[in-house]
Design an enzyme around this catalytic site. Sequence first.
Site: not given
Length: 389
Positions: A206, A330
């Site tokens: 999302a 990340c």
Amino acid sequence: MNANAPIYLDYAATTPVDPAVAELMSACLTLDGNFANPASRSHLFGWKAEEAVEIARSQVAALIGADSREIVWTSGATEASNIALKGYVEAQGLKHAHFITSAIEHKSVLDCFAYLEGLGHRVSYVKPQADGRVSIDAIKALIEGDTALVSLMHVNNETGAINDIAELGQYLREQGIAFHVDASQSLAKVPVKVADLNVDLMSMSAHKMYGPKGQGALYVRRCPEINISAQMHGGGHERGMRSGTLATHQIAGMGKAAALAEQLLDKEHVQLQGLREQVIKGIDALPGIRLNGSREHSVPGIVNLCFRGVDGEVLLLSLKELALSSGSACMSATMAPSYVLAAMGLNEADALSSIRFSFGRFTTAEEIQRALAVIERVYSSLSPNATSN
């Protein structure tokens, strides 16, 4: 926004939540809103929450051309990929099987395959071409008699390169090989219809499409040969594929974001393509800066640039007027060069001198122009050879 705030050019890391999404989410939190547990089917509050969840499921399904029963809610694309890959292997009872993926997948996919290798499975890792795309022929050449699944991202998160998922999907369907796709960076940027792409499992996020962080979904094609085993056990939610109380506000937010993405896709593509051309034209005037990846086969909102001869960390610190990253969020805590750029053939110095610029729905041409001026000023001060043409 504060006039002194940096210009946000890190949309590939996360997008700001669209105001319409935030408004809907806020209406699902308090006593006078739609706050209840969707699994509480004994009263009106629970029914309304369940209805909101199912509306959102239909909205996500519509965006990708799926049946709403093929959408499984997750906490994000990382969990979706874990469920897809580990869950498929477990459900099929595979022992010592062969899998194929690319060397530039998101860490959530690469780490899943490392885990499967630890269980005795074999994994082939395909290197990308110099433009950041993965050759479909290279994948086909690696298929063996026991190849059970192929996983390939639709759009690379560092370079924006688009892979030919449809061609590969059709071939794998004919071979009876399962196909997983990470669509985190392609949703809301390019058309994504599962029937056209011939995918069996697809991870979605999302917060990459103006929805909330902490919410994602997994598409699981409804057919006898595609089954997954739950990786999180509990109340048997999501038809037994993913237990856990559903976060109504998060899910409603993802649904609204999906509906907006479908509505605005064509308009935004034109807008972002214009911004991309503005960036490319601006950097073409600066010698020593080159584009990493494909000019033609890329989503318009991601531009990865190599500033040759300049230390990337110094450059990032000097570009404090811009909110940027050197690659995947990340991996931002590491000082190692991007494994994506290294796999594309960049040497260590060039990989360390590369920065990703990503923009989106709320980026303006004026912001891009200001950013280019900052880049020219800073780069000229750091590189003795960076004189304008």
